[in-house]
Design a protein around this motif. Structure first.
Motif, PDB file in Angstrom:
ATOM      1  N   GLU A 134       0.851  -1.197   0.000  1.00 34.22           N
ATOM      2  CA  GLU A 134       0.000   0.000   0.000  1.00 34.22           C
ATOM      3  C   GLU A 134       0.891   1.253   0.000  1.00 34.22           C
ATOM      4  O   GLU A 134       1.858   1.327   0.752  1.00 34.22           O
ATOM      5  N   GLY A 135       0.603   2.197  -0.862  1.00 35.43           N
ATOM      6  CA  GLY A 135       1.344   3.454  -0.894  1.00 35.43           C
ATOM      7  C   GLY A 135       2.726   3.341  -1.517  1.00 35.43           C
ATOM      8  O   GLY A 135       3.596   4.167  -1.245  1.00 35.43           O
ATOM      9  N   ASN A 136       2.951   2.286  -2.330  1.00 39.62           N
ATOM     10  CA  ASN A 136       4.283   2.128  -2.946  1.00 39.62           C
ATOM     11  C   ASN A 136       4.596   3.293  -3.876  1.00 39.62           C
ATOM     12  O   ASN A 136       3.691   3.897  -4.464  1.00 39.62           O
ATOM     13  N   VAL A 137       5.916   3.588  -3.999  1.00 37.39           N
ATOM     14  CA  VAL A 137       6.338   4.764  -4.775  1.00 37.39           C
ATOM     15  C   VAL A 137       5.995   4.649  -6.261  1.00 37.39           C
ATOM     16  O   VAL A 137       5.884   5.656  -6.953  1.00 37.39           O
ATOM     17  N   ASP A 138       5.835   3.412  -6.735  1.00 39.07           N
ATOM     18  CA  ASP A 138       5.541   3.220  -8.158  1.00 39.07           C
ATOM     19  C   ASP A 138       4.056   3.375  -8.483  1.00 39.07           C
ATOM     20  O   ASP A 138       3.671   3.281  -9.653  1.00 39.07           O
ATOM     21  N   LYS A 139       3.263   3.579  -7.429  1.00 36.64           N
ATOM     22  CA  LYS A 139       1.816   3.788  -7.578  1.00 36.64           C
ATOM     23  C   LYS A 139       1.134   2.613  -8.277  1.00 36.64           C
ATOM     24  O   LYS A 139       0.268   2.775  -9.132  1.00 36.64           O
ATOM     25  N   VAL A 140       1.571   1.431  -7.925  1.00 39.98           N
ATOM     26  CA  VAL A 140       0.951   0.213  -8.452  1.00 39.98           C
ATOM     27  C   VAL A 140      -0.100  -0.251  -7.452  1.00 39.98           C
ATOM     28  O   VAL A 140       0.096  -0.124  -6.240  1.00 39.98           O
ATOM     29  N   LYS A 141      -1.189  -0.795  -7.953  1.00 39.52           N
ATOM     30  CA  LYS A 141      -2.224  -1.328  -7.062  1.00 39.52           C
ATOM     31  C   LYS A 141      -1.591  -2.394  -6.148  1.00 39.52           C
ATOM     32  O   LYS A 141      -0.933  -3.322  -6.646  1.00 39.52           O
ATOM     33  N   PRO A 142      -1.762  -2.279  -4.825  1.00 37.54           N
ATOM     34  CA  PRO A 142      -1.120  -3.236  -3.919  1.00 37.54           C
ATOM     35  C   PRO A 142      -1.503  -4.669  -4.263  1.00 37.54           C
ATOM     36  O   PRO A 142      -2.664  -4.942  -4.581  1.00 37.54           O
ATOM     37  N   GLY A 143      -0.517  -5.559  -4.192  1.00 34.55           N
ATOM     38  CA  GLY A 143      -0.797  -6.963  -4.493  1.00 34.55           C
ATOM     39  C   GLY A 143       0.469  -7.751  -4.746  1.00 34.55           C
ATOM     40  O   GLY A 143       1.577  -7.202  -4.760  1.00 34.55           O
ATOM     41  N   ILE A 144       0.279  -9.055  -5.000  1.00 32.81           N
ATOM     42  CA  ILE A 144       1.414  -9.938  -5.318  1.00 32.81           C
ATOM     43  C   ILE A 144       1.380 -10.181  -6.825  1.00 32.81           C
ATOM     44  O   ILE A 144       0.376 -10.646  -7.359  1.00 32.81           O
ATOM     45  N   TYR A 145       2.497  -9.896  -7.476  1.00 30.69           N
ATOM     46  CA  TYR A 145       2.495  -9.937  -8.942  1.00 30.69           C
ATOM     47  C   TYR A 145       3.438 -10.988  -9.534  1.00 30.69           C
ATOM     48  O   TYR A 145       3.557 -11.085 -10.741  1.00 30.69           O
ATOM     49  N   GLY A 146       4.118 -11.730  -8.664  1.00 29.19           N
ATOM     50  CA  GLY A 146       5.051 -12.717  -9.206  1.00 29.19           C
ATOM     51  C   GLY A 146       5.110 -13.952  -8.335  1.00 29.19           C
ATOM     52  O   GLY A 146       4.723 -13.921  -7.169  1.00 29.19           O
ATOM     53  N   VAL A 147       5.604 -15.048  -8.929  1.00 29.77           N
ATOM     54  CA  VAL A 147       5.714 -16.307  -8.194  1.00 29.77           C
ATOM     55  C   VAL A 147       7.195 -16.659  -8.067  1.00 29.77           C
ATOM     56  O   VAL A 147       7.866 -16.866  -9.086  1.00 29.77           O
ATOM     57  N   PRO A 148       7.701 -16.707  -6.834  1.00 31.81           N
ATOM     58  CA  PRO A 148       9.127 -17.050  -6.687  1.00 31.81           C
ATOM     59  C   PRO A 148       9.364 -18.532  -6.932  1.00 31.81           C
ATOM     60  O   PRO A 148       8.621 -19.372  -6.430  1.00 31.81           O
ATOM     61  N   LEU A 149      10.378 -18.825  -7.740  1.00 32.50           N
ATOM     62  CA  LEU A 149      10.725 -20.225  -8.002  1.00 32.50           C
ATOM     63  C   LEU A 149      11.746 -20.712  -6.995  1.00 32.50           C
ATOM     64  O   LEU A 149      11.720 -21.838  -6.555  1.00 32.50           O
ATOM     65  N   ASP A 150      12.694 -19.834  -6.691  1.00 31.59           N
ATOM     66  CA  ASP A 150      13.706 -20.204  -5.716  1.00 31.59           C
ATOM     67  C   ASP A 150      14.171 -18.975  -4.961  1.00 31.59           C
ATOM     68  O   ASP A 150      13.762 -17.851  -5.273  1.00 31.59           O
ATOM     69  N   VAL A 151      14.997 -19.223  -3.966  1.00 35.70           N
ATOM     70  CA  VAL A 151      15.504 -18.124  -3.135  1.00 35.70           C
ATOM     71  C   VAL A 151      17.012 -18.310  -2.991  1.00 35.70           C
ATOM     72  O   VAL A 151      17.563 -19.322  -3.412  1.00 35.70           O
ATOM     73  N   SER A 152      17.653 -17.330  -2.422  1.00 34.99           N
ATOM     74  CA  SER A 152      19.082 -17.481  -2.155  1.00 34.99           C
ATOM     75  C   SER A 152      19.423 -16.603  -0.962  1.00 34.99           C
ATOM     76  O   SER A 152      18.618 -15.731  -0.596  1.00 34.99           O
ATOM     77  N   ASN A 153      20.523 -16.858  -0.331  1.00 36.58           N
ATOM     78  CA  ASN A 153      21.001 -15.913   0.685  1.00 36.58           C
ATOM     79  C   ASN A 153      22.514 -15.916   0.702  1.00 36.58           C
ATOM     80  O   ASN A 153      23.144 -16.786   0.100  1.00 36.58           O
ATOM     81  N   ILE A 154      23.044 -14.912   1.345  1.00 37.38           N
ATOM     82  CA  ILE A 154      24.492 -14.704   1.275  1.00 37.38           C
ATOM     83  C   ILE A 154      25.087 -14.856   2.673  1.00 37.38           C
ATOM     84  O   ILE A 154      24.666 -14.163   3.603  1.00 37.38           O
ATOM     85  N   GLN A 155      26.027 -15.776   2.794  1.00 38.89           N
ATOM     86  CA  GLN A 155      26.650 -16.026   4.095  1.00 38.89           C
ATOM     87  C   GLN A 155      28.154 -16.240   3.924  1.00 38.89           C
ATOM     88  O   GLN A 155      28.692 -16.032   2.849  1.00 38.89           O
ATOM     89  N   MET A 156      28.771 -16.702   5.019  1.00 41.50           N
ATOM     90  CA  MET A 156      30.205 -16.952   4.960  1.00 41.50           C
ATOM     91  C   MET A 156      30.426 -18.454   4.752  1.00 41.50           C
ATOM     92  O   MET A 156      29.745 -19.272   5.376  1.00 41.50           O
TER      93      MET A 156
END
Lengths: 430, 281
Positions: A134-156
């Motif tokens: 809600e209130g995003n700077v891009d003025k897009v209607k709030p919602g989920i617009y994509g489906v994540p296939l995978d994730v990653s993270n950064i560690q040592m």
């Protein structure tokens, strides 16, 4: 010569005749465009499995490298011939422009259906990367617009054999342990730590991990809002970490100009004992040195006041074309693709961390180490606000200057704060 | 004494010249040698083994590249594209160049400069309009559409090259042909084309290289894997995070062989084509 020309003329006609027909798509067929070379075979296999189960044919089309893929998506959008499912490899503002043009379907309802079953089985962080609040700077209607296939993270990551050679039996638990281990490694001639500090985002990631640990998320955000200056003692403590690491000989020579690809090569070929890298490194190390004995741990904390937060990579996400006549079928396929069974298959075949929580249970050792911190990750994309890019640039370059001994933490803090004040002044102007 | 001085000077000049030529030759051939050498190594040794020749020759990489990269289909496609595009360019550009050089018609110069100006537009700059146009013509994801676009890419330079050649062709030859009863098209076919063989060789080799190595436009216009050219096969080994270097090098070696063969086959004409033009007929 002329005979050759005549033959070649016939060849042109034959070549053209061979290729005049444009392939027609049936109603029971969905098309997916992606850029993930390493996942093509697995996605293809899953598509075949899906066709056997549902009778719906899924055509998986790979376009690489990612630059060419992006060009194709932009051109296809302008010609209004985007496929049913595709990915947008760009910053959120570009995704927003695709949404506003009507090329991306709002999947909020699909995610919330059945008491939010689909949403619950995926990592919230991964979904949030595709969410417009809600209130995003891009003025897009709030919602989920994509489906994540995978994730990653950064560690040592750490090389067990090299640590053992320096008499270190367990990886460091605190920042001071890390310094002590690095000095022990130096004594036996092993460069302690390598990473791609030549790339700004890695500097930023490493520094913000420690900023969250030293002062907590709220104070970091307060700094972004301009309420806390970069000359605050906590920020100077963050800058001073880099000076300490440099002074104690922790960094491998040339680290400030090193790209991450080369840093990954160094770690894989056992030229350094520690590295700071993303979960994608599992694949890279496996290819370069299958016998590498290594483990993973979060960056050793410097303070116990706040938890250490790791950056998660945005992962790979796909969107559904809102103009597609097969929109429902496309959503159904993505729902199937992100179910635990398919996600486990993808993870086993590609060594990427799946977006589905349940698929993480099978992981052991390194991928498991990356997997278990997923709930404790963060990313600038999901922060309530982001720092001005020019301030980020001054911040990262300042840290590089500290690492090579050109500037002190106090000098850098002053410089970053002056850029911050200037940028805030500009932003405040009508 | 003087003879000795000249002999010594000549010896030093020759030595220097040969050292220079040797250096250029090595710098040109070394990357090719390194590519072939790397194609015979394994992932485990490619970053560690710094020797000139691998300790173990891994021919298996070529089999992997051929099967995993689906090179059979892509080779066939690249062959069709290269032959069709090069032929299209040879026919259209030689006709256009002959017309620009020999015919008088209104707007001739303006039209010619428009063709030449097209060379200044970088290919990526025209991606979006090109895609939109091909889509309107229903030629996206067809061999014909890709061939047309590639012909268009190669036309400007080829017309410029051939026009320069035809400009230097003596008008007496054309007059003689006309006296013998040749029409304009017959003059082009029976006289201009055979005389332009060296220039045509340059056009052929330049465009063959261009089409054989092209990938970006193919990615843009084609979606079906079965229509993709050879360079697409190489992308399989070049991932976002990791690169399978030995197999990629094996693929690159296989991809380079046909085009090197074409170059070697035509090199006599190419050198003639690049150096001639002053004497025609």
């Amino acid at each position: 010569m002329r005979r050759l020309v005549s033959w070649m003329f016939c060849a042109v006609l034959a070549g053209m005749a061979l290729g005049c027909a444009q392939a027609k798509k049936t109603a029971n067929e969905i098309e997916v465009w992606h850029w993930m070379t390493d996942r093509q075979d697995s996605l293809q296999a899953l598509a075949e499995r899906y066709e056997q189960q549902t009778g719906i044919k899924v055509k998986i089309a790979l376009f690489a490298p990612s630059d060419s893929y992006t060009q194709k998506v932009i051109a296809a959008a302008q010609a209004n011939v985007l496929p049913d499912i595709y990915g947008i490899l760009d910053k959120k503002s570009i995704v927003a422009s695709f949404i506003k043009a009507g090329y991306v379907a709002d999947l909020t309802e699909a995610f919330k259906a059945d008491n939010g079953a689909w949403e619950k089985r995926l990592f919230a962080k991964a979904i949030n990367n595709n969410r417009f609040v809600e209130g995003n700077v891009d003025k897009v209607k709030p919602g989920i617009y994509g489906v994540p296939l995978d994730v990653s993270n950064i560690q040592m990551v750490y090389n067990r054999a090299l640590l053992k050679r320096a008499g270190i039996m367990k990886p460091p638990a605190t920042f001071d342990d890390f310094i002590a281990d690095a000095q022990a490694l130096r004594r036996v001639g092993i460069p302690p730590f390598v990473t791609g500090f030549g790339e700004m985002w890695i500097v930023d990631c490493f520094a913000s991990n420690y900023a969250f640990n030293i002062m907590g998320e709220a104070k970091v955000m307060a700094t972004f809002r301009g309420e806390v200056p970069y000359t605050d003692p906590d920020w100077i403590a963050v800058f001073a970490l880099f000076k300490k690491l440099a002074d104690k000989g922790v960094f491998m020579e040339g680290i400030v100009t090193k790209g991450n690809k080369y840093a990954e090569q160094d770690f894989a070929l056992e030229r350094a004992a520690f590295s700071f890298d993303g979960s994608w490194c599992v694949n890279i190390y496996k290819t370069m040195n299958p016998g590498l004995d290594y483990g993973v741990l979060p960056l050793p904390p410097v303070s116990s006041n706040f938890p250490m937060r790791m950056w998660d990579g945005a992962g790979s996400s796909l969107v559904v074309n809102d103009l597609s006549p097969n929109k429902d079928k496309a959503v159904a396929f993505l729902k199937w693709l992100t179910a635990a069974e398919q996600q486990t298959y993808l993870a086993e075949k590609t060594n990427n961390l799946p977006a589905n929580r349940d698929a993480h249970r099978a992981f052991t050792d390194v991928l498991g180490g990356f997997s278990k911190v997923m709930e404790n990750t963060t990313h600038p994309n999901i922060w309530p606000l982001n720092e001005d890019p020019l301030v980020v640039e001054a911040f990262d370059k300042g840290i590089q200057a500290i690492m090579i001994g050109d500037e002190t933490p106090q000098q850098v803090a002053g410089e970053v704060q002056s850029v911050k004040v200037r940028q805030m002044g500009r932003a405040a102007r009508p | 004494m003087i003879a000795n001085k000249y002999l010594i000077q000549g010896f030093f000049k020759n030595t220097l010249l040969h050292i220079f030529l040797l250096t250029v030759t090595i710098s040109c051939l070394f990357p090719i040698f390194w590519m072939v050498r790397s194609s015979l190594m394994s992932n485990a040794t490619i970053f560690v083994d710094q020797s000139l020749l691998p300790h173990e020759w891994n021919w298996h990489n070529y089999a992997v590249a051929w099967t995993k990269g689906n090179f059979g289909v892509y080779f066939f496609n690249s062959l069709i594209y290269t032959v069709s595009v090069v032929m299209g360019i040879v026919i259209i550009s030689s006709l256009a160049a002959f017309a620009f050089s020999r015919l008088k018609f209104p707007g001739k110069d303006a039209l010619f400069y428009m063709f030449i100006a097209a060379m200044m537009i970088p290919l990526p700059g025209s991606f979006v309009p090109l895609f939109v146009l091909m889509n309107k013509l229903h030629l996206v994801n067809t061999r014909f559409g890709y061939i047309l676009c590639m012909i268009n890419v190669g036309l400007s330079l080829s017309i410029l090259l051939l026009k320069t050649f035809f400009d230097k062709m003596p008008s007496d030859l054309e007059d003689a042909a006309r006296i013998d009863g040749c029409s304009r098209i017959q003059i082009w076919w029976h006289m201009a084309l055979p005389l332009a063989a060296p220039a045509l060789a340059v056009v052929v080799i330049y465009n063959s290289l261009n089409v054989w190595n092209e990938y970006i436009l193919a990615t843009l216009l084609l979606s079906d894997n079965n229509l993709m050219p050879l360079q697409r096969g190489l992308m399989v080994f070049n991932g976002a995070y990791q690169v399978d270097y030995p197999v990629l090098m094996a693929g690159l070696t296989m991809t380079a062989i046909p085009i090197v063969a074409v170059y070697l086959f035509m090199q006599k004409h190419i050198i003639k084509g690049l150096s001639s033009g002053a004497i025609v007929g």
